[in-house]
Design an enzyme around this catalytic site. Structure first.
Site, PDB file in Angstrom:
ATOM      1  N   ASN A  74      74.515  10.619  58.255  1.00  0.00           N
ATOM      2  CA  ASN A  74      73.575  11.004  59.551  1.00  0.00           C
ATOM      3  C   ASN A  74      72.273  11.807  58.433  1.00  0.00           C
ATOM      4  OD1 ASN A  74      75.190  12.924  59.434  1.00  0.00           O
ATOM      5  ND2 ASN A  74      75.462  13.901  61.798  1.00  0.00           N
ATOM      6  N   GLU A 121      69.600  13.874  60.685  1.00  0.00           N
ATOM      7  CA  GLU A 121      68.763  14.591  61.438  1.00  0.00           C
ATOM      8  C   GLU A 121      67.039  14.661  61.368  1.00  0.00           C
ATOM      9  OE1 GLU A 121      70.687  17.641  62.167  1.00  0.00           O
ATOM     10  OE2 GLU A 121      72.580  16.282  63.317  1.00  0.00           O
ATOM     11  N   CYS A 179      72.594   8.698  62.956  1.00  0.00           N
ATOM     12  CA  CYS A 179      74.341   8.004  62.724  1.00  0.00           C
ATOM     13  C   CYS A 179      74.734   7.633  61.443  1.00  0.00           C
ATOM     14  CB  CYS A 179      74.889   7.865  63.873  1.00  0.00           C
ATOM     15  SG  CYS A 179      74.930   8.241  65.156  1.00  0.00           S
ATOM     16  N   GLU A 200      77.141   5.720  60.545  1.00  0.00           N
ATOM     17  CA  GLU A 200      76.791   4.226  60.360  1.00  0.00           C
ATOM     18  C   GLU A 200      75.652   3.529  60.696  1.00  0.00           C
ATOM     19  OE1 GLU A 200      77.966   6.978  62.623  1.00  0.00           O
ATOM     20  OE2 GLU A 200      79.815   6.216  63.918  1.00  0.00           O
ATOM     21  N   CYS A 224      79.322   7.101  68.056  1.00  0.00           N
ATOM     22  CA  CYS A 224      79.068   6.752  69.639  1.00  0.00           C
ATOM     23  C   CYS A 224      78.649   5.313  69.886  1.00  0.00           C
ATOM     24  CB  CYS A 224      77.728   7.452  69.230  1.00  0.00           C
ATOM     25  SG  CYS A 224      76.191   6.413  67.983  1.00  0.00           S
ATOM     26  N   CYS A 242      75.525   3.462  68.341  1.00  0.00           N
ATOM     27  CA  CYS A 242      76.609   2.945  66.590  1.00  0.00           C
ATOM     28  C   CYS A 242      77.539   1.258  66.761  1.00  0.00           C
ATOM     29  CB  CYS A 242      77.374   4.234  65.708  1.00  0.00           C
ATOM     30  SG  CYS A 242      75.864   4.676  65.412  1.00  0.00           S
TER      31      CYS A 242
HETATM   32  N1  THU Z   1      76.970  11.112  64.249  1.00  0.00           N
HETATM   33  C1  THU Z   1      77.238  10.069  63.914  1.00  0.00           C
HETATM   34  O1  THU Z   1      76.623  10.075  62.533  1.00  0.00           O
HETATM   35  N2  THU Z   1      77.604   8.957  63.878  1.00  0.00           N
HETATM   36  C2  THU Z   1      78.909   8.764  65.298  1.00  0.00           C
HETATM   37  O2  THU Z   1      79.042   7.989  65.767  1.00  0.00           O
HETATM   38  C3  THU Z   1      78.696   9.772  66.213  1.00  0.00           C
HETATM   39  C4  THU Z   1      77.154  11.411  65.663  1.00  0.00           C
HETATM   40  C5  THU Z   1      75.094  12.572  64.106  1.00  0.00           C
HETATM   41  C6  THU Z   1      74.779  12.312  64.901  1.00  0.00           C
HETATM   42  C7  THU Z   1      74.431  13.621  64.850  1.00  0.00           C
HETATM   43  O3  THU Z   1      73.916  13.947  63.397  1.00  0.00           O
HETATM   44  C8  THU Z   1      75.455  14.785  64.712  1.00  0.00           C
HETATM   45  O4  THU Z   1      76.061  13.495  63.996  1.00  0.00           O
HETATM   46  C9  THU Z   1      75.578  15.184  66.069  1.00  0.00           C
HETATM   47  O5  THU Z   1      75.997  14.524  66.688  1.00  0.00           O
END
Ligand code: THU
Length: 130
Positions: free
Chosen positions: A42, A44, A53, A55, A86, A89
């Protein structure tokens, strides 16, 4: 590629996460049909809506390099519970591989295996538009 190897790559990628805001690190490893593995973490951003994310990082890397069919995904998060992909994804992955096998991994490296069709039932996809 063994399941254990794919999970190990996802755990390794978790170390690459750029997550200064949530502090929730996620790593993913996506195996294409030809055996190539694409990894992602991920990433940000101070403008929160720009976060991506793990994925989807792995998926867009793979698609941008010409892969469109995938067999397995491992996703490793930073929580006691397994890291469930999520909704965005799930939908993005479904576009290419509705029958993808997904290993969800927790902080300790324990995992559970599910199918994408169970994670996203009655889904909307390319075939719907035909
Ligand atoms: N996140 C992912 O990388 N994958 C997911 O399927 C769920 C959430 C990340 C996004 C964000 O950077 C952090 O987790 C908190 O939501």
């Amino acid at each position: 590629m063994t399941r254990e190897n794919l999970i190990a790559q996802a755990l390794q990628m978790r170390e690459m996460a750029y997550a200064p805001y949530s502090r929730f690190r996620v790593g993913a490893a996506l195996e294409a049909e030809d055996g190539t593995v694409y990894t992602g973490c991920n990433v940000e951003n101070a403008a929160y809506g720009c976060c991506i994310c793990a994925e989807r990082t792995a998926l867009v890397k793979a698609v941008s390099e010409g892969r469109r069919r995938f067999v397995r995904l491992a996703v490793a998060g930073d929580s006691a519970d397994f890291c469930w992909p999520c909704g965005s994804c799930r939908q993005m992955l479904r576009e290419f591989s509705p029958d993808l096998v997904v290993d969800v991994v927790n902080r300790a490296g324990e995992f559970s295996t599910v199918s994408l069709s169970d994670l996203l039932p009655h889904s909307f996809g390319p075939d719907t538009l035909e």
